[in-house]
Design an enzyme around this catalytic site. Structure first.
Site, PDB file in Angstrom:
ATOM      1  N   GLN A  46       0.763  -1.230   0.068  1.00  0.00           N
ATOM      2  CA  GLN A  46      -0.033  -0.021  -0.116  1.00  0.00           C
ATOM      3  C   GLN A  46       0.802   1.224  -0.052  1.00  0.00           C
ATOM      4  O   GLN A  46       0.200   2.396  -0.134  1.00  0.00           O
ATOM      5  CB  GLN A  46      -0.933  -0.103   1.254  1.00  0.00           C
ATOM      6  CG  GLN A  46      -1.981  -0.977   1.050  1.00  0.00           C
ATOM      7  CD  GLN A  46      -2.914  -1.187   2.168  1.00  0.00           C
ATOM      8  OE1 GLN A  46      -2.758  -1.943   3.240  1.00  0.00           O
ATOM      9  NE2 GLN A  46      -4.035  -0.578   2.302  1.00  0.00           N
ATOM     10  N   HIS A  66      -2.018  -5.194 -12.608  1.00  0.00           N
ATOM     11  CA  HIS A  66      -1.475  -4.890 -14.030  1.00  0.00           C
ATOM     12  C   HIS A  66      -2.394  -5.568 -15.057  1.00  0.00           C
ATOM     13  O   HIS A  66      -2.825  -4.908 -16.139  1.00  0.00           O
ATOM     14  CB  HIS A  66      -0.036  -5.606 -13.936  1.00  0.00           C
ATOM     15  CG  HIS A  66       1.037  -4.510 -13.429  1.00  0.00           C
ATOM     16  ND1 HIS A  66       2.279  -5.217 -13.051  1.00  0.00           N
ATOM     17  CD2 HIS A  66       0.704  -3.241 -12.834  1.00  0.00           C
ATOM     18  CE1 HIS A  66       2.863  -4.236 -12.440  1.00  0.00           C
ATOM     19  NE2 HIS A  66       1.967  -3.352 -12.232  1.00  0.00           N
ATOM     20  N   ASP A  79       2.208   0.398  -7.797  1.00  0.00           N
ATOM     21  CA  ASP A  79       3.505   0.587  -8.671  1.00  0.00           C
ATOM     22  C   ASP A  79       4.506   1.495  -8.046  1.00  0.00           C
ATOM     23  O   ASP A  79       5.848   1.528  -7.881  1.00  0.00           O
ATOM     24  CB  ASP A  79       3.438   1.071 -10.153  1.00  0.00           C
ATOM     25  CG  ASP A  79       3.062  -0.544 -11.244  1.00  0.00           C
ATOM     26  OD1 ASP A  79       2.640  -1.391 -10.241  1.00  0.00           O
ATOM     27  OD2 ASP A  79       2.973  -0.180 -12.167  1.00  0.00           O
ATOM     28  N   ARG A 104       3.856   0.048  12.837  1.00  0.00           N
ATOM     29  CA  ARG A 104       3.462  -1.388  12.454  1.00  0.00           C
ATOM     30  C   ARG A 104       3.644  -1.156  10.899  1.00  0.00           C
ATOM     31  O   ARG A 104       2.891  -0.509  10.398  1.00  0.00           O
ATOM     32  CB  ARG A 104       2.013  -1.675  12.863  1.00  0.00           C
ATOM     33  CG  ARG A 104       1.862  -2.947  12.072  1.00  0.00           C
ATOM     34  CD  ARG A 104       0.177  -3.569  12.365  1.00  0.00           C
ATOM     35  NE  ARG A 104      -0.053  -4.604  11.808  1.00  0.00           N
ATOM     36  CZ  ARG A 104      -1.011  -4.754  11.151  1.00  0.00           C
ATOM     37  NH1 ARG A 104      -1.976  -3.829  10.830  1.00  0.00           N
ATOM     38  NH2 ARG A 104      -1.668  -5.935  10.321  1.00  0.00           N
ATOM     39  N   HIS A 149       0.955  -9.265   4.558  1.00  0.00           N
ATOM     40  CA  HIS A 149      -0.176  -8.670   4.689  1.00  0.00           C
ATOM     41  C   HIS A 149      -0.564  -8.495   3.065  1.00  0.00           C
ATOM     42  O   HIS A 149      -0.540  -7.468   2.219  1.00  0.00           O
ATOM     43  CB  HIS A 149       0.141  -6.998   4.932  1.00  0.00           C
ATOM     44  CG  HIS A 149      -0.893  -6.237   5.405  1.00  0.00           C
ATOM     45  ND1 HIS A 149      -0.970  -5.401   6.327  1.00  0.00           N
ATOM     46  CD2 HIS A 149      -1.846  -5.884   4.323  1.00  0.00           C
ATOM     47  CE1 HIS A 149      -2.230  -5.058   6.375  1.00  0.00           C
ATOM     48  NE2 HIS A 149      -2.801  -4.745   5.469  1.00  0.00           N
ATOM     49  N   ASN A 193      -1.955 -10.697   8.537  1.00  0.00           N
ATOM     50  CA  ASN A 193      -2.972  -9.735   8.706  1.00  0.00           C
ATOM     51  C   ASN A 193      -4.016 -10.252   8.223  1.00  0.00           C
ATOM     52  O   ASN A 193      -4.272 -10.474   7.134  1.00  0.00           O
ATOM     53  CB  ASN A 193      -2.332  -8.549   7.972  1.00  0.00           C
ATOM     54  CG  ASN A 193      -3.485  -7.099   7.930  1.00  0.00           C
ATOM     55  OD1 ASN A 193      -3.714  -6.739   9.140  1.00  0.00           O
ATOM     56  ND2 ASN A 193      -4.181  -7.029   6.958  1.00  0.00           N
ATOM     57  N   GLU A 194      -5.351 -10.151   8.979  1.00  0.00           N
ATOM     58  CA  GLU A 194      -6.561 -10.272   8.563  1.00  0.00           C
ATOM     59  C   GLU A 194      -6.760 -11.618   7.726  1.00  0.00           C
ATOM     60  O   GLU A 194      -7.423 -11.146   6.500  1.00  0.00           O
ATOM     61  CB  GLU A 194      -7.075  -9.027   8.023  1.00  0.00           C
ATOM     62  CG  GLU A 194      -7.353  -7.770   8.671  1.00  0.00           C
ATOM     63  CD  GLU A 194      -8.347  -6.666   8.314  1.00  0.00           C
ATOM     64  OE1 GLU A 194      -8.653  -6.852   7.101  1.00  0.00           O
ATOM     65  OE2 GLU A 194      -8.498  -5.728   9.033  1.00  0.00           O
ATOM     66  N   ASN A 333      -8.063  -5.703  14.781  1.00  0.00           N
ATOM     67  CA  ASN A 333      -8.346  -4.842  13.921  1.00  0.00           C
ATOM     68  C   ASN A 333      -9.800  -4.715  13.550  1.00  0.00           C
ATOM     69  O   ASN A 333     -10.641  -5.424  13.371  1.00  0.00           O
ATOM     70  CB  ASN A 333      -7.894  -5.210  12.171  1.00  0.00           C
ATOM     71  CG  ASN A 333      -6.444  -5.340  11.939  1.00  0.00           C
ATOM     72  OD1 ASN A 333      -5.569  -5.238  12.880  1.00  0.00           O
ATOM     73  ND2 ASN A 333      -6.148  -5.833  10.728  1.00  0.00           N
ATOM     74  N   TYR A 335     -13.102  -1.957  12.729  1.00  0.00           N
ATOM     75  CA  TYR A 335     -13.361  -0.752  12.251  1.00  0.00           C
ATOM     76  C   TYR A 335     -14.917  -0.268  12.471  1.00  0.00           C
ATOM     77  O   TYR A 335     -15.127   0.810  12.857  1.00  0.00           O
ATOM     78  CB  TYR A 335     -13.194  -0.798  10.584  1.00  0.00           C
ATOM     79  CG  TYR A 335     -11.919  -0.835  10.414  1.00  0.00           C
ATOM     80  CD1 TYR A 335     -11.377   0.609   9.897  1.00  0.00           C
ATOM     81  CD2 TYR A 335     -11.008  -1.851  10.303  1.00  0.00           C
ATOM     82  CE1 TYR A 335     -10.030   0.630   9.543  1.00  0.00           C
ATOM     83  CE2 TYR A 335      -9.779  -1.684   9.868  1.00  0.00           C
ATOM     84  CZ  TYR A 335      -9.422  -0.548   9.361  1.00  0.00           C
ATOM     85  OH  TYR A 335      -7.856  -0.393   9.107  1.00  0.00           O
ATOM     86  N   GLU A 398      -5.220  -2.178  14.142  1.00  0.00           N
ATOM     87  CA  GLU A 398      -5.879  -1.581  13.357  1.00  0.00           C
ATOM     88  C   GLU A 398      -6.970  -0.880  13.811  1.00  0.00           C
ATOM     89  O   GLU A 398      -7.799  -1.635  14.397  1.00  0.00           O
ATOM     90  CB  GLU A 398      -6.139  -2.127  11.733  1.00  0.00           C
ATOM     91  CG  GLU A 398      -4.836  -2.389  11.126  1.00  0.00           C
ATOM     92  CD  GLU A 398      -5.188  -2.744   9.613  1.00  0.00           C
ATOM     93  OE1 GLU A 398      -6.319  -2.392   9.144  1.00  0.00           O
ATOM     94  OE2 GLU A 398      -4.336  -3.480   9.032  1.00  0.00           O
TER      95      GLU A 398
HETATM   96  C1  NOJ Z   1      -7.762  -3.542   6.544  1.00  0.00           C
HETATM   97  C2  NOJ Z   1      -6.187  -3.785   6.117  1.00  0.00           C
HETATM   98  O1  NOJ Z   1      -5.731  -4.473   6.902  1.00  0.00           O
HETATM   99  C3  NOJ Z   1      -5.547  -2.653   5.349  1.00  0.00           C
HETATM  100  O2  NOJ Z   1      -4.738  -3.105   4.459  1.00  0.00           O
HETATM  101  C4  NOJ Z   1      -6.613  -1.895   4.794  1.00  0.00           C
HETATM  102  O3  NOJ Z   1      -6.195  -0.692   4.219  1.00  0.00           O
HETATM  103  C5  NOJ Z   1      -7.641  -1.066   6.022  1.00  0.00           C
HETATM  104  N1  NOJ Z   1      -8.095  -2.565   6.856  1.00  0.00           N
HETATM  105  C6  NOJ Z   1      -8.793  -0.441   5.536  1.00  0.00           C
HETATM  106  O4  NOJ Z   1      -9.562  -0.948   4.860  1.00  0.00           O
END
Ligand code: NOJ
Length: 492
Positions: A46, A66, A79, A104, A149, A193-194, A333, A335, A398
């Protein structure tokens, strides 16, 4: 376009247009404990860019973006991203500006092992992470390193990715080399991750690479491999790298649930087991293995579908023991929360996770969007973890808020404040929360949304080659909290 993805987009757009600042009240102390760790989070694909520079190999996200630009909302890719490969010093400057306790970030597997296998190492990639780790430590910032990730090496994908048991051994070998390279300085590791989010989108719904559309089957196989790879990595770490005295955990995503109909009392427990419990039960519960309700119901549904075995793989015997107890902390994580009720008719595709859960999510108050900013959900989740997993140490790895990139980001600031309040409430209630990590340090490539939505405390000037970082209101607020360790109501 896939219907699930369309619904997801519509939901997200509704949320974006309606979300308002949320409120949450304080219960007890406004002071964070002295040893509480504040941080921020990013991931390699990212932010790094330099996708093919200095010997880096191709990951499934390089390949996917791509070949299928039309599947990313703005046709973009990672990229160049925000160019952190070349501009780490700019990231360090804002990390120092915030004065975080930890940072992190994730390691790009193909930057170090371009083909995925460890027999060929890329020195430039090794040097890059050495530089990051050394500079963080010199600034007094602890590295919290995620090994994986989402960006699987393409060559490992060709061998079946996470539906092949080969992925377990490849991951353990990769992790072992990383511990050798950096474990003298990195003391906190996250294996995956997730996993649930990734496996579902990548192997169930078929909208993340490798675009496998086999819901209720391949997503379950993917989780099974990841749990085993995690457990085996933990055992390797504890047996071969004991002297490093590091800690190792996993970052699991989960919403919390809002139950409107009191007759659905037991649905909260069911939803928690199907979500957080799916991976947390095998690792953190005394009994180990998948949650009983999942084992029972998925077997029942599989037999009704005419299968001769359950779609949920069996996690028994030696593997169950390897996975049980395989973490020093739980990375969470979080949200938002979701409204749920028992499904009045079968939901989702047949077969699928949705159908197996036997509940449906809905928006109780379509004119509001309170579930999108639900600090009570974070508090509820932390308390559920305390009860269910013997108060295991939790690092929130997160938590964050998406918008269109305003620098005066009042909504993000109030989201951050109220979620920190939820953490304080949980701490005051005896929950063992040891750290909070905001997603994200800086605006970056948001997977299928490209650069159209933003999560950063800092914005990025995407038209400048340097990708200059600029502080938002929320960064100033977070900085104040980190410095004082006190949450002031009037600061929002
Ligand atoms: C989950 C992911 O771990 C992360 O890569 C993503 O950008 C964020 N949450 C937000 O969606």
């Amino acid at each position: 376009m896939n219907t699930i993805f369309q619904l997801f987009l519509i939901g997200l757009l509704l949320t974006l247009s309606k979300l308002e600042a949320c409120n949450y009240s304080s219960k007890g102390s406004v002071q964070f404990p002295g040893n509480f760790s504040f941080g921020v989070s990013t991931s390699a694909y990212q932010i790094e860019g330099a996708w093919n520079e200095d010997g880096k190999g191709v990951s499934i996200w390089d390949d996917f973006t791509h070949k299928n630009p039309e599947l990313v909302r703005d046709g973009s890719n990672g990229d160049i991203a925000i160019n952190s490969y070349h501009r780490f010093d700019d990231d360090l400057e804002i990390l120092n500006d915030l004065k975080v306790d930890h940072y992190r970030f994730s390691i790009s597997w193909t930057r170090i092992f371009p083909n995925g296998e460890v027999k060929y190492r890329n020195q430039a990639g090794i040097d890059y992470y050495n530089k990051i780790i050394d500079k963080l430590l010199a600034s007094g910032i602890k590295p919290l390193v995620t090994l994986f990730h989402f960006d699987l090496p393409m060559e490992i994908q060709k061998m079946g990715g996470f539906i092949s048991p080969l992925s377990i051994e490849y991951f353990v070998q990769y992790a072992t080399e990383i511990f050798k390279l950096y474990g003298d300085r990195v003391k906190h590791w996250i294996t995956f991750n997730e996993p649930w989010f990734m496996c579902k989108l990548a192997y169930g719904d078929g909208i993340y690479p490798p675009l496998i559309n086999a819901s209720g089957i391949a997503d379950y196989l993917c989780i099974d491999s990841i749990l085993k790879a995690h457990g085996a990595t933990y055992r390797r770490f504890k047996s071969h790298f004991k002297k490093q005295k590091g800690q190792i955990g996993i970052s699991l995503n989960s919403p919390y649930f809002i139950i409107a109909d009191s007759s659905d009392k037991d649905i909260l427990e069911r939803a928690m087991q199907f979500n957080l419990g799916y991976l947390a039960h095998p690792i953190f519960s005394k009994a180990g293995g998948y949650p009983e309700v999942m084992v029972k119901d998925i077997a029942k549904n599989s037999f009704l579908e005419g299968r001769i075995m359950s779609r949920l793989p069996s996690l028994e015997g030696e593997w169950k023991d390897i996975v049980r107890g395989s973490a020093d902390f739980l990375g969470l994580n979080y949200y938002s929360s979701a409204y749920i009720r028992y499904a009045s008719q079968p939901v989702g595709r047949n077969p699928s996770f949705e159908r197996d859960t036997n509940y449906e999510t809905y928006n109780k108050f379509p004119s509001q969007s309170s579930q999108s900013c639900d600090p009570a959900g974070l508090e509820g989740l932390l308390k559920w973890i305390r009860k269910e997993y013997n108060n295991v140490p939790v690092i929130i790895t997160e938590n964050g808020y998406r918008d269109m990139g305003e620098l005066r980001d009042d909504n993000r600031t109030s989201y951050l404040k109220t979620h920190l309040q939820a953490v304080l409430n949980a701490l005051n209630d005896g929950c063992n929360v040891v750290g909070y990590t905001h997603w994200s340090l800086v605006d970056n490539f948001e997977w299928l949304f490209g650069y159209t939505i933003k999560y950063g405390l800092y914005g990025v000037n995407m038209t400048s080659p340097k990708r200059d970082r600029v502080a938002k209101k929320s960064a100033k607020f977070y900085k104040k909290v980190i410095r004082s360790r006190i949450l002031q109501m009037e600061d929002v």
